[in-house]
Design a protein around this motif. Structure first.
Motif, short mmCIF file in Angstrom:
data_model
loop_
_atom_site.label_atom_id
_atom_site.label_comp_id
_atom_site.label_asym_id
_atom_site.label_seq_id
_atom_site.Cartn_x
_atom_site.Cartn_y
_atom_site.Cartn_z
N VAL A 160 0.84 -1.21 0.00
CA VAL A 160 0.00 0.00 0.00
C VAL A 160 0.87 1.25 0.00
CG1 VAL A 160 -1.70 1.33 1.32
CG2 VAL A 160 -1.92 -1.17 1.14
N HIS A 161 1.91 1.26 0.83
CA HIS A 161 2.76 2.45 0.93
C HIS A 161 3.68 2.59 -0.28
CE1 HIS A 161 1.57 4.01 4.82
NE2 HIS A 161 1.46 2.75 5.23
N ILE A 162 4.08 1.48 -0.88
CA ILE A 162 4.84 1.56 -2.13
C ILE A 162 3.97 2.20 -3.22
CG2 ILE A 162 5.76 0.19 -4.04
CD1 ILE A 162 7.79 0.34 -1.89
N LYS A 163 2.71 1.81 -3.27
CA LYS A 163 1.78 2.39 -4.24
C LYS A 163 1.63 3.90 -4.01
CE LYS A 163 -2.95 1.82 -6.03
NZ LYS A 163 -3.50 3.16 -5.71
N ARG A 164 1.49 4.30 -2.74
CA ARG A 164 1.35 5.72 -2.42
C ARG A 164 2.65 6.47 -2.75
NH1 ARG A 164 -1.63 5.39 3.51
NH2 ARG A 164 -3.58 4.44 2.79
N LEU A 165 3.78 5.83 -2.48
CA LEU A 165 5.06 6.45 -2.78
C LEU A 165 5.19 6.70 -4.28
CD1 LEU A 165 7.93 7.41 -2.11
CD2 LEU A 165 8.65 5.01 -2.14
N ARG A 166 4.82 5.70 -5.08
CA ARG A 166 4.90 5.87 -6.53
C ARG A 166 3.98 6.98 -7.03
NH1 ARG A 166 5.01 -0.56 -7.64
NH2 ARG A 166 7.27 -0.81 -7.98
N GLU A 167 2.79 7.03 -6.44
CA GLU A 167 1.85 8.10 -6.83
C GLU A 167 2.45 9.47 -6.52
OE1 GLU A 167 -1.61 7.03 -4.64
OE2 GLU A 167 -2.30 5.55 -6.13
N ALA A 168 3.11 9.59 -5.36
CA ALA A 168 3.71 10.86 -4.97
C ALA A 168 4.92 11.21 -5.84
CB ALA A 168 4.13 10.82 -3.50
N LEU A 169 5.65 10.20 -6.29
CA LEU A 169 6.85 10.44 -7.10
C LEU A 169 6.53 10.85 -8.53
CD1 LEU A 169 9.20 7.51 -5.95
CD2 LEU A 169 9.40 9.94 -5.37
N GLY A 170 5.34 10.54 -9.00
CA GLY A 170 4.97 10.94 -10.36
C GLY A 170 5.89 10.33 -11.41
N ASP A 171 6.55 11.17 -12.19
CA ASP A 171 7.41 10.68 -13.27
C ASP A 171 8.61 9.89 -12.76
OD1 ASP A 171 5.75 11.84 -15.11
OD2 ASP A 171 6.96 13.65 -15.36
N ALA A 172 8.95 10.05 -11.49
CA ALA A 172 10.08 9.31 -10.93
C ALA A 172 9.66 7.95 -10.38
CB ALA A 172 10.73 10.12 -9.81
N ALA A 173 8.38 7.61 -10.50
CA ALA A 173 7.87 6.37 -9.92
C ALA A 173 8.56 5.13 -10.47
CB ALA A 173 6.36 6.26 -10.15
N ALA A 174 9.03 5.21 -11.72
CA ALA A 174 9.67 4.04 -12.33
C ALA A 174 10.98 3.66 -11.65
CB ALA A 174 9.93 4.32 -13.82
N MET A 175 11.51 4.57 -10.81
CA MET A 175 12.74 4.24 -10.08
C MET A 175 12.50 3.20 -8.99
SD MET A 175 14.51 8.01 -9.72
CE MET A 175 16.06 7.38 -9.07
N VAL A 176 11.24 3.07 -8.55
CA VAL A 176 10.89 2.07 -7.53
C VAL A 176 10.41 0.82 -8.25
CG1 VAL A 176 9.48 1.55 -5.51
CG2 VAL A 176 10.26 3.90 -5.91
N GLU A 177 11.22 -0.20 -8.25
CA GLU A 177 10.94 -1.43 -8.99
C GLU A 177 10.38 -2.51 -8.06
OE1 GLU A 177 14.71 -2.57 -10.60
OE2 GLU A 177 14.33 -1.49 -12.47
N THR A 178 9.48 -3.31 -8.61
CA THR A 178 9.03 -4.53 -7.95
C THR A 178 9.82 -5.69 -8.54
OG1 THR A 178 6.79 -3.65 -7.71
CG2 THR A 178 7.06 -6.03 -7.49
N VAL A 179 10.53 -6.39 -7.69
CA VAL A 179 11.29 -7.56 -8.13
C VAL A 179 10.45 -8.78 -7.77
CG1 VAL A 179 13.46 -8.83 -7.98
CG2 VAL A 179 13.44 -6.33 -7.75
N ARG A 180 9.92 -9.44 -8.77
CA ARG A 180 8.94 -10.51 -8.54
C ARG A 180 9.50 -11.59 -7.62
NH1 ARG A 180 4.93 -9.30 -11.91
NH2 ARG A 180 5.36 -8.42 -13.98
N GLY A 181 8.69 -11.91 -6.59
CA GLY A 181 9.07 -12.97 -5.67
C GLY A 181 10.13 -12.57 -4.65
N ALA A 182 10.60 -11.32 -4.72
CA ALA A 182 11.69 -10.91 -3.82
C ALA A 182 11.34 -9.67 -3.01
CB ALA A 182 12.97 -10.68 -4.62
N GLY A 183 10.80 -8.64 -3.64
CA GLY A 183 10.49 -7.42 -2.91
C GLY A 183 10.61 -6.19 -3.79
N TYR A 184 11.28 -5.15 -3.26
CA TYR A 184 11.37 -3.87 -3.96
C TYR A 184 12.81 -3.36 -3.94
CZ TYR A 184 6.28 -3.81 -3.39
OH TYR A 184 4.95 -4.13 -3.43
#
Length: 240
Positions: free
Chosen positions: A199-223
């Motif tokens: 939930v907070h990663i989603k909110r962080l990405r929303e707040a980052l706007g165009d920089a949201a792509a810097m926060v990656e989801t690594v499948r099965g591992a985390g962020y």
């Protein structure tokens, strides 16, 4: 001589406040009691505490309202804050954290547990109070002023999202599991579910706007936070 941490206890029940104050004095803290928001504000105006213990249910302004007010004020924004409350449901805990609390202790509580959580919060908050600047690519974070900017433009982040981003930026390019993020951002005595991180990663990405792509989801591992913006060349990573 080492300065003893000053703790402001905002609690309207004298018996509980006195019990906490006695235990704090015996464990190397200097307790100061305020029975409501107005008294607490007077104490803060006089001397900035090292930590605030804040009851949720207070006469006048609630603990939730006070937490939001103090997090919005540049002078009190960096003061560690632990909420004390009988409201133990997860939505209430998340509301307290979102209002800016560093931790949330449910009544009745063990004084030893409270002391341990206070020490953990003071340890966690220390890096944010060091005044360090972190810059990764066009994303900049100023820990002293709690400001974040992308390509020179200011971004507005909530307290939890700020701490999450601070941790990710100071540990960039590493993959962090949800459990690790809970431990380092929310604390050692975490009581909320791992999905709350999402939930907070989603909110962080929303707040980052165009920089949201810097926060990656690594499948099965985390962020992880990476300096490389999304260009369709991720390996095993994707936006959630």
């Amino acid at each position: 001589m080492k300065k003893l941490p000053r703790v402001l206890i905002v609690e309207d029940e004298p018996a509980i406040a006195e019990l906490i104050a006695v235990n704090l004095r015996h464990n190397g803290f200097v307790p100061v009691w305020a029975e409501d928001g107005e008294a607490a504000q007077r104490e803060i105006d006089a001397v900035l505490p090292d930590l605030i213990l804040l009851d949720w249910m207070l006469p006048g302004a609630s603990g939730l309202q006070l937490a939001r007010r103090w997090r919005a004020d540049a002078r009190t924004r960096g003061v560690p804050l632990v909420m004390l409350t009988a409201r133990g449901d997860e939505p209430d805990k998340i509301a307290g954290l979102d209002a800016g609390a560093d931790d949330y202790v449910t009544k009745p509580f063990s004084t030893q547990e409270l002391l341990a959580r206070m020490r953990a919060v003071l340890r966690r908050r220390a890096p944010l109070q060091s005044g360090e600047n972190v810059i990764i690519g066009a994303l900049a974070l100023d820990a002293a002023t709690h400001r974040v900017a992308w390509q020179g433009q200011p971004l507005k982040l909530g307290p939890t999202e700020f701490r999450l981003l601070h941790y990710l930026m100071t540990h960039a390019e590493r993959v962090h599991s949800r459990a690790q993020l809970l431990d380092h951002v929310w604390g050692d005595h975490v009581f909320i579910e791992e999905r709350t991180v999402d939930v907070h990663i989603k909110r962080l990405r929303e707040a980052l706007g165009d920089a949201a792509a810097m926060v990656e989801t690594v499948r099965g591992a985390g962020y992880r936070l990476t300096a490389q913006l999304a260009q369709g060349q991720y390996t095993g990573a994707a936006r959630a």
